[in-house]
Design an enzyme around this catalytic site. Structure first.
Site, short mmCIF file in Angstrom:
data_model
loop_
_atom_site.label_atom_id
_atom_site.label_comp_id
_atom_site.label_asym_id
_atom_site.label_seq_id
_atom_site.Cartn_x
_atom_site.Cartn_y
_atom_site.Cartn_z
N LYS A 14 28.47 38.70 53.48
CA LYS A 14 28.80 37.61 52.55
C LYS A 14 30.27 37.26 52.60
O LYS A 14 30.64 36.11 52.69
CB LYS A 14 28.51 38.01 51.10
CG LYS A 14 27.09 38.05 50.68
CD LYS A 14 26.98 38.22 49.17
CE LYS A 14 27.75 39.37 48.57
NZ LYS A 14 27.21 40.70 48.89
N ARG A 89 25.74 38.57 39.89
CA ARG A 89 25.24 39.85 40.37
C ARG A 89 24.03 40.32 39.56
O ARG A 89 23.44 41.33 39.90
CB ARG A 89 26.29 40.91 40.18
CG ARG A 89 27.23 41.39 41.26
CD ARG A 89 26.81 41.59 42.62
NE ARG A 89 27.50 42.68 43.27
CZ ARG A 89 28.69 42.59 43.87
NH1 ARG A 89 29.33 41.45 43.91
NH2 ARG A 89 29.21 43.65 44.44
N ARG A 128 33.09 49.42 57.71
CA ARG A 128 34.28 48.70 57.23
C ARG A 128 35.29 49.61 56.56
O ARG A 128 36.45 49.23 56.40
CB ARG A 128 33.93 47.50 56.36
CG ARG A 128 32.93 47.72 55.30
CD ARG A 128 32.61 46.49 54.51
NE ARG A 128 32.14 46.94 53.22
CZ ARG A 128 31.50 46.23 52.35
NH1 ARG A 128 31.29 44.97 52.59
NH2 ARG A 128 31.10 46.74 51.22
N ARG A 130 36.03 50.75 53.54
CA ARG A 130 36.72 50.49 52.28
C ARG A 130 36.69 51.76 51.44
O ARG A 130 35.81 52.60 51.62
CB ARG A 130 35.95 49.38 51.55
CG ARG A 130 36.82 48.25 51.10
CD ARG A 130 36.01 47.04 50.75
NE ARG A 130 35.08 47.27 49.66
CZ ARG A 130 34.20 46.35 49.25
NH1 ARG A 130 34.15 45.18 49.84
NH2 ARG A 130 33.38 46.60 48.26
N ARG A 141 25.45 51.50 45.42
CA ARG A 141 25.60 50.03 45.45
C ARG A 141 24.32 49.36 45.93
O ARG A 141 23.95 48.31 45.44
CB ARG A 141 26.79 49.64 46.33
CG ARG A 141 28.09 50.15 45.76
CD ARG A 141 29.22 49.99 46.71
NE ARG A 141 29.73 48.64 46.63
CZ ARG A 141 30.16 47.94 47.65
NH1 ARG A 141 30.13 48.45 48.85
NH2 ARG A 141 30.60 46.74 47.48
P1 AMP Z 1 32.16 43.32 46.29
O1 AMP Z 1 33.47 43.17 46.98
O2 AMP Z 1 31.52 42.00 45.97
O3 AMP Z 1 31.23 44.23 47.02
O4 AMP Z 1 32.47 44.00 44.87
C1 AMP Z 1 33.07 45.27 44.77
C2 AMP Z 1 32.81 45.86 43.39
O5 AMP Z 1 33.36 45.00 42.38
C3 AMP Z 1 31.33 46.00 43.03
O6 AMP Z 1 30.79 47.21 43.51
C4 AMP Z 1 31.39 45.93 41.51
O7 AMP Z 1 31.82 47.18 40.97
C5 AMP Z 1 32.49 44.93 41.26
N1 AMP Z 1 31.96 43.55 41.14
C6 AMP Z 1 32.18 42.51 41.98
N2 AMP Z 1 31.56 41.40 41.55
C7 AMP Z 1 30.93 41.74 40.40
C8 AMP Z 1 30.11 41.03 39.47
N3 AMP Z 1 29.79 39.75 39.65
N4 AMP Z 1 29.64 41.72 38.40
C9 AMP Z 1 29.96 43.01 38.19
N5 AMP Z 1 30.70 43.73 39.03
C10 AMP Z 1 31.20 43.11 40.13
#
Ligand code: AMP
Length: 182
Positions: A14, A89, A128, A130, A141
């Site tokens: 994404k 989400r 990746r 991270r 996740r």
């Molecule tokens: P991502 O980079 O989109 O994988 O997001 C990394 C982390 O940020 C996730 O594992 C969540 O802990 C938090 N996060 C990102 N977007 C959201 C969202 N829309 N709602 C809740 N937590 C989020």
């Protein structure tokens, strides 16, 4: 200019694709994950509240992300189009977004679901590297995705907004499919 929501499991690509298409269309790439990571790095109040959830791979409480997305979409650079990556989400966030977009008169054009088989996802995340991509956190996740985020596929299907794109191909192939869409 398009307004797109990118759905897809963690590791589906994404972020990469959202960035490519946002650059191509010259619209902001709005990643709640990036915004939250920056907040954690800068030790802002948002970052301090979000960190423990992110470290475990859990969702940050809705009230925090909803406030940040509302502020972000009201920014002047977001008036002509945007790509949302990582928001919504869960169903509560999707319902919030629906009413926000109505209110600010910015209907979303497409919700893109980037489809990638489960076995490819974990492998891509491990690659990746991270800090929140350890094996245990990855497992959580994916679980959080299955339980809370994947119901959004039906949510947008019912609203006739959903488009499926095959995310299990080379980066260029996915980008080409996405460009055909917009
Ligand atoms: P991502 O980079 O989109 O994988 O997001 C990394 C982390 O940020 C996730 O594992 C969540 O802990 C938090 N996060 C990102 N977007 C959201 C969202 N829309 N709602 C809740 N937590 C989020």
């Amino acid at each position: 200019m398009p307004r797109l929501i990118f759905l897809g499991a963690p590791g589906a690509g994404k972020g990469t694709q959202a960035k490519l298409i946002a650059d191509f269309c010259k619209i902001p790439h709005v990643s709640t994950g990036d915004i939250l990571r920056a907040a954690v790095a800068n030790q802002t109040s948002l970052g301090l509240q979000a960190k423990s959830y992110m470290d475990k791979g859990d969702l940050v409480p809705d009230q925090l992300v909803v406030a940040l997305i509302q502020e972000r979409l009201n920014n002047s650079d977001a008036q002509k189009g945007w790509i949302l990556d990582g928001f919504p989400r869960n169903v509560a966030q999707a319902e919030f977004l629906d009413s926000l977009l109505n209110e600010i008169d910015q209907p979303c054009d497409y919700v893109v679901n980037l489809e990638v088989p489960d076995e490819v996802l974990a492998h891509r995340m491990l690659e990746r590297g991270r800090t929140d991509d350890t094996e245990e956190v990855i497992r959580n996740r994916l679980k959080v995705y299955r339980e809370q985020t994947s119901p959004l596929i039906d949510f947008y299907l019912m609203r006739k907004k959903l488009t499926v794109v095959n995310g299990n191909q080379f980066m260029e192939g996915v980008a080409a499919d996405l460009k055909k869409l917009i």
